[in-house]
Design an enzyme around this catalytic site. Sequence first.
Site, PDB file in Angstrom:
ATOM      1  N   HIS A  48       0.851  -1.180   0.000  1.00 15.56           N
ATOM      2  CA  HIS A  48       0.000   0.000   0.000  1.00 15.56           C
ATOM      3  C   HIS A  48       0.896   1.242   0.000  1.00 15.56           C
ATOM      4  O   HIS A  48       2.019   1.215   0.517  1.00 15.56           O
ATOM      5  CB  HIS A  48      -0.890   0.020   1.238  1.00 15.56           C
ATOM      6  CG  HIS A  48      -1.964  -1.020   1.223  1.00 15.56           C
ATOM      7  ND1 HIS A  48      -3.053  -0.960   2.065  1.00 15.56           N
ATOM      8  CD2 HIS A  48      -2.128  -2.144   0.489  1.00 15.56           C
ATOM      9  CE1 HIS A  48      -3.829  -1.995   1.842  1.00 15.56           C
ATOM     10  NE2 HIS A  48      -3.283  -2.737   0.890  1.00 15.56           N
ATOM     11  N   GLU A  50       0.933   3.928   1.735  1.00 14.59           N
ATOM     12  CA  GLU A  50       1.396   4.362   3.054  1.00 14.59           C
ATOM     13  C   GLU A  50       2.581   3.530   3.528  1.00 14.59           C
ATOM     14  O   GLU A  50       3.578   4.069   4.024  1.00 14.59           O
ATOM     15  CB  GLU A  50       0.274   4.235   4.097  1.00 14.59           C
ATOM     16  CG  GLU A  50      -0.954   5.042   3.797  1.00 14.59           C
ATOM     17  CD  GLU A  50      -2.035   4.230   3.081  1.00 14.59           C
ATOM     18  OE1 GLU A  50      -1.740   3.582   2.045  1.00 14.59           O
ATOM     19  OE2 GLU A  50      -3.181   4.258   3.545  1.00 14.59           O
ATOM     20  N   CYS A  78      -6.289   2.004   5.665  1.00 14.72           N
ATOM     21  CA  CYS A  78      -6.906   0.754   6.105  1.00 14.72           C
ATOM     22  C   CYS A  78      -6.350   0.395   7.489  1.00 14.72           C
ATOM     23  O   CYS A  78      -5.392   1.024   7.961  1.00 14.72           O
ATOM     24  CB  CYS A  78      -6.621  -0.354   5.091  1.00 14.72           C
ATOM     25  SG  CYS A  78      -4.911  -0.965   5.124  1.00 14.72           S
ATOM     26  N   CYS A  81      -2.497  -0.253   7.493  1.00 20.44           N
ATOM     27  CA  CYS A  81      -1.702   0.971   7.361  1.00 20.44           C
ATOM     28  C   CYS A  81      -1.816   1.848   8.606  1.00 20.44           C
ATOM     29  O   CYS A  81      -0.830   2.455   9.027  1.00 20.44           O
ATOM     30  CB  CYS A  81      -2.113   1.730   6.113  1.00 20.44           C
ATOM     31  SG  CYS A  81      -1.684   0.854   4.590  1.00 20.44           S
TER      32      CYS A  81
END
Length: 144
Positions: A48, A50, A78, A81
Amino acid sequence: MTLALAEARAAGDRGEVPVGAVLIDSRSGAVLAQAGNRTETDRDPTAHAELLAIRAAAARLGTPRLAEADLYVTLEPCPMCAQAIAFARIRRLYFGAYDPKGGGVEHGPRIFAQPTCHHAPEIYGGLAESEAAAILKDFFRARR
């Protein structure tokens, strides 16, 4: 947030879910790292935006803690993260679009509100929300 939006657009152009993230040094304003989603490209469910930005900034600074960093991300993080943000001790989190289905900050498990969370950043949601949401909506509309 402008850089994060550009990373999101670039991720979408690569066929990734268009989410972008940028870590900024809160003292100098310098960009520490920036990334867009790469889960498909890297064949890695944890790639992801992040997490990629946190990993790059931690490697660059040689520390697992980014207490003087501010994270800008185009979508509410999410739960995975959000927990990484807590572990990294990020100072402030700015995000664009809210994610009622998959978010972990203002929705879902609300990671930073849990008693087991070791660190909660200052949170500012809805930054460039309409633009961030439009990038995602356009991406998914084109896929259907």
